[in-house]
Design a protein around this motif. Structure first.
Motif, PDB file in Angstrom:
ATOM      1  N   THR A   1       0.847  -1.191   0.000  1.00  0.00           N
ATOM      2  CA  THR A   1       0.000   0.000   0.000  1.00  0.00           C
ATOM      3  C   THR A   1       0.884   1.243   0.000  1.00  0.00           C
ATOM      4  O   THR A   1       1.820   1.342   0.797  1.00  0.00           O
ATOM      5  CB  THR A   1      -0.897   0.021   1.254  1.00  0.00           C
ATOM      6  OG1 THR A   1      -1.823  -1.067   1.187  1.00  0.00           O
ATOM      7  CG2 THR A   1      -1.666   1.335   1.351  1.00  0.00           C
ATOM      8  N   ILE A   2       0.593   2.166  -0.895  1.00  0.00           N
ATOM      9  CA  ILE A   2       1.276   3.460  -0.890  1.00  0.00           C
ATOM     10  C   ILE A   2       0.435   4.390  -0.022  1.00  0.00           C
ATOM     11  O   ILE A   2      -0.650   4.834  -0.410  1.00  0.00           O
ATOM     12  CB  ILE A   2       1.448   4.014  -2.310  1.00  0.00           C
ATOM     13  CG1 ILE A   2       2.279   3.034  -3.156  1.00  0.00           C
ATOM     14  CG2 ILE A   2       2.125   5.388  -2.271  1.00  0.00           C
ATOM     15  CD1 ILE A   2       2.437   3.447  -4.605  1.00  0.00           C
ATOM     16  N   SER A   3       0.934   4.665   1.166  1.00  0.00           N
ATOM     17  CA  SER A   3       0.207   5.470   2.141  1.00  0.00           C
ATOM     18  C   SER A   3       0.376   6.957   1.849  1.00  0.00           C
ATOM     19  O   SER A   3       1.389   7.382   1.288  1.00  0.00           O
ATOM     20  CB  SER A   3       0.734   5.143   3.538  1.00  0.00           C
ATOM     21  OG  SER A   3       0.071   5.876   4.525  1.00  0.00           O
ATOM     22  N   ALA A   4      -0.637   7.744   2.233  1.00  0.00           N
ATOM     23  CA  ALA A   4      -0.638   9.195   2.002  1.00  0.00           C
ATOM     24  C   ALA A   4      -0.498   9.526   0.520  1.00  0.00           C
ATOM     25  O   ALA A   4       0.112  10.520   0.142  1.00  0.00           O
ATOM     26  CB  ALA A   4       0.458   9.884   2.816  1.00  0.00           C
ATOM     27  N   ALA A   5      -1.094   8.693  -0.322  1.00  0.00           N
ATOM     28  CA  ALA A   5      -0.964   8.877  -1.766  1.00  0.00           C
ATOM     29  C   ALA A   5      -1.700  10.110  -2.273  1.00  0.00           C
ATOM     30  O   ALA A   5      -1.382  10.633  -3.353  1.00  0.00           O
ATOM     31  CB  ALA A   5      -1.473   7.635  -2.499  1.00  0.00           C
ATOM     32  N   PHE A   6      -2.690  10.589  -1.520  1.00  0.00           N
ATOM     33  CA  PHE A   6      -3.496  11.724  -1.975  1.00  0.00           C
ATOM     34  C   PHE A   6      -3.253  12.984  -1.148  1.00  0.00           C
ATOM     35  O   PHE A   6      -3.815  14.040  -1.447  1.00  0.00           O
ATOM     36  CB  PHE A   6      -4.975  11.357  -1.930  1.00  0.00           C
ATOM     37  CG  PHE A   6      -5.343  10.217  -2.834  1.00  0.00           C
ATOM     38  CD1 PHE A   6      -5.664  10.436  -4.156  1.00  0.00           C
ATOM     39  CD2 PHE A   6      -5.342   8.904  -2.360  1.00  0.00           C
ATOM     40  CE1 PHE A   6      -5.993   9.386  -5.002  1.00  0.00           C
ATOM     41  CE2 PHE A   6      -5.674   7.843  -3.193  1.00  0.00           C
ATOM     42  CZ  PHE A   6      -6.000   8.082  -4.521  1.00  0.00           C
ATOM     43  N   GLY A   7      -2.429  12.869  -0.110  1.00  0.00           N
ATOM     44  CA  GLY A   7      -2.156  14.024   0.728  1.00  0.00           C
ATOM     45  C   GLY A   7      -1.493  13.597   2.021  1.00  0.00           C
ATOM     46  O   GLY A   7      -1.770  12.514   2.541  1.00  0.00           O
ATOM     47  N   CYS A   8      -0.595  14.448   2.516  1.00  0.00           N
ATOM     48  CA  CYS A   8       0.191  14.131   3.710  1.00  0.00           C
ATOM     49  C   CYS A   8      -0.180  15.092   4.842  1.00  0.00           C
ATOM     50  O   CYS A   8      -0.331  16.300   4.609  1.00  0.00           O
ATOM     51  CB  CYS A   8       1.682  14.263   3.378  1.00  0.00           C
ATOM     52  SG  CYS A   8       2.785  14.161   4.818  1.00  0.00           S
ATOM     53  N   PRO A   9      -0.307  14.585   6.083  1.00  0.00           N
ATOM     54  CA  PRO A   9      -0.656  15.480   7.185  1.00  0.00           C
ATOM     55  C   PRO A   9       0.433  16.500   7.513  1.00  0.00           C
ATOM     56  O   PRO A   9       0.147  17.499   8.182  1.00  0.00           O
ATOM     57  CB  PRO A   9      -0.879  14.526   8.362  1.00  0.00           C
ATOM     58  CG  PRO A   9      -0.097  13.300   8.026  1.00  0.00           C
ATOM     59  CD  PRO A   9      -0.170  13.189   6.533  1.00  0.00           C
ATOM     60  N   TYR A  10       1.649  16.279   7.032  1.00  0.00           N
ATOM     61  CA  TYR A  10       2.763  17.162   7.362  1.00  0.00           C
ATOM     62  C   TYR A  10       3.271  17.972   6.170  1.00  0.00           C
ATOM     63  O   TYR A  10       3.754  19.090   6.336  1.00  0.00           O
ATOM     64  CB  TYR A  10       3.911  16.345   7.955  1.00  0.00           C
ATOM     65  CG  TYR A  10       3.474  15.521   9.136  1.00  0.00           C
ATOM     66  CD1 TYR A  10       3.246  16.115  10.381  1.00  0.00           C
ATOM     67  CD2 TYR A  10       3.235  14.158   9.011  1.00  0.00           C
ATOM     68  CE1 TYR A  10       2.813  15.364  11.461  1.00  0.00           C
ATOM     69  CE2 TYR A  10       2.807  13.402  10.092  1.00  0.00           C
ATOM     70  CZ  TYR A  10       2.598  14.010  11.310  1.00  0.00           C
ATOM     71  OH  TYR A  10       2.157  13.263  12.372  1.00  0.00           O
ATOM     72  N   GLU A  11       3.155  17.409   4.963  1.00  0.00           N
ATOM     73  CA  GLU A  11       3.692  18.095   3.778  1.00  0.00           C
ATOM     74  C   GLU A  11       2.614  18.608   2.837  1.00  0.00           C
ATOM     75  O   GLU A  11       2.923  19.293   1.861  1.00  0.00           O
ATOM     76  CB  GLU A  11       4.641  17.153   3.024  1.00  0.00           C
ATOM     77  CG  GLU A  11       5.869  16.754   3.825  1.00  0.00           C
ATOM     78  CD  GLU A  11       6.850  15.904   3.035  1.00  0.00           C
ATOM     79  OE1 GLU A  11       6.769  15.894   1.784  1.00  0.00           O
ATOM     80  OE2 GLU A  11       7.695  15.245   3.669  1.00  0.00           O
TER      81      GLU A  11
END
Length: 317
Positions: free
Chosen positions: A148-158
């Motif tokens: 699974t590619i996590s944070a594929a649609f947006g990152c909580p930090y970047e």
């Protein structure tokens, strides 16, 4: 009734792992196993049952081996263990000596450096190297190795994650031997147009390797995003009974899209799921009792759609 011309979907049930990992109160092993029994009764044929992580970081998964040891002998059902590092893969492989072993090792590659460091202690390039080795080891042992590619649609930090980066990561994981690649909206920021575009690009890049989509419903768009992914060609989706879930390391993330939501949406749209909505609604009621509160899923609360008699109308003969 489902339209036989519509392409059916497969739903991977993640309630025992992703649904529970963020719960503060420990759910007893016996209740987790009963939950798995209910999921099988609903029609689930792929179930993520545990995560091989440090129990100090995720206490809810401290009984991973005990859950796996108690798995039922269910014909046609595949069980998945999540692995965040090579030690996790080793623990998954160790289950192969059990009476009911795991079938799949699910690995995780984070799409940003910042979240990768928080979640797994590694930047993207480190994650690529680690996951390549993990996939190889799991496959050599006979496990179906997927990532699974996590944070594929947006990152909580970047913030926003470049689409080109996700496509490249999917290509590299495909080259490393992944049997399936999932794109995860870990914090629930995706919108349908974004999902459609990225899903189509990844499918075109990694075909014939299948794609899976994993949505959290933080902003109420998870069902719409799943439909956008379906229209773009995805046929496998993750969901959790009751819409439970969240990530201990992703601030602001709400639960997974509810299984009841996906069943209602797909079945009413003529797309077969292999699940029974009424059994899922009954399982929701049972597990709400275990958790001691109503579960988040809106469809779980509202139930199936059925017309009601007009007030004051005579009873039907």
């Amino acid at each position: 009734m489902s339209d036989p011309a519509a392409a059916a979907v497969s739903i991977v049930e993640v309630a025992p792992r992703d649904g529970l990992q963020n719960e503060s109160g420990f759910v007893e092993t016996g209740n987790k196993l009963q939950l798995i029994d209910h999921l099988i009764g609903m029609g689930a044929r792929r179930i993520e049952v545990a995560s091989f992580v440090n129990p100090r970081r995720v206490p809810q998964m401290a009984d991973a081996e005990a859950v796996i040891a108690g798995l039922p002998a269910a014909f046609g059902v595949r069980f998945i263990g999540l692995c965040l590092n090579e030690r996790g893969v080793d623990r998954a492989i160790a289950t192969l000596a059990a009476a009911r072993p795991l079938d799949e090792a699910g690995c995780v590659l984070v799409a940003t450096d910042s979240f990768g460091i928080i979640n797994q202690g590694q930047r993207i390039e480190d994650g690529i190297a680690a996951n390549s080795a993990m996939l190889k080891k799991a496959a050599a042992a006979g496990l179906y190795a997927q990532v699974t590619i996590s944070a594929a649609f947006g990152c909580p930090y970047e913030g926003a994650v470049p689409e080109d980066r996700v496509v490249e990561l999917a290509a590299r994981m495909a080259a490393a031997g992944a049997r399936e690649i999932a794109l995860a909206d870990t914090i629930g920021v995706a919108v349908p147009a974004q999902v459609a575009a990225l899903t189509a690009r990844v499918i075109a890049t990694i075909a014939p390797i299948p794609i899976r989509l994993h949505f959290h419903d933080t902003r109420g768009l998870a069902p719409a995003n799943a439909w956008a992914g379906y229209q773009a060609g995805c046929r496998t989706f993750d969901s959790a009974l009751g819409g439970l879930g969240g990530c201990p390391f992703a601030p602001g993330a709400a639960g997974n899209v509810g299984t009841e939501e996906l069943l209602y949406m797909f079945e009413k749209s003529g797309v077969a799921t292999g699940y029974d909505l009424h059994s899922a609604l009954a399982a929701n009621v049972w597990f709400a009792g275990v958790m001691g509160r109503p579960l988040p899923s809106r469809a779980g609360k509202a139930g199936d759609f059925a017309p009601r008699p007009l007030p004051g109308a005579p009873p039907a003969l």
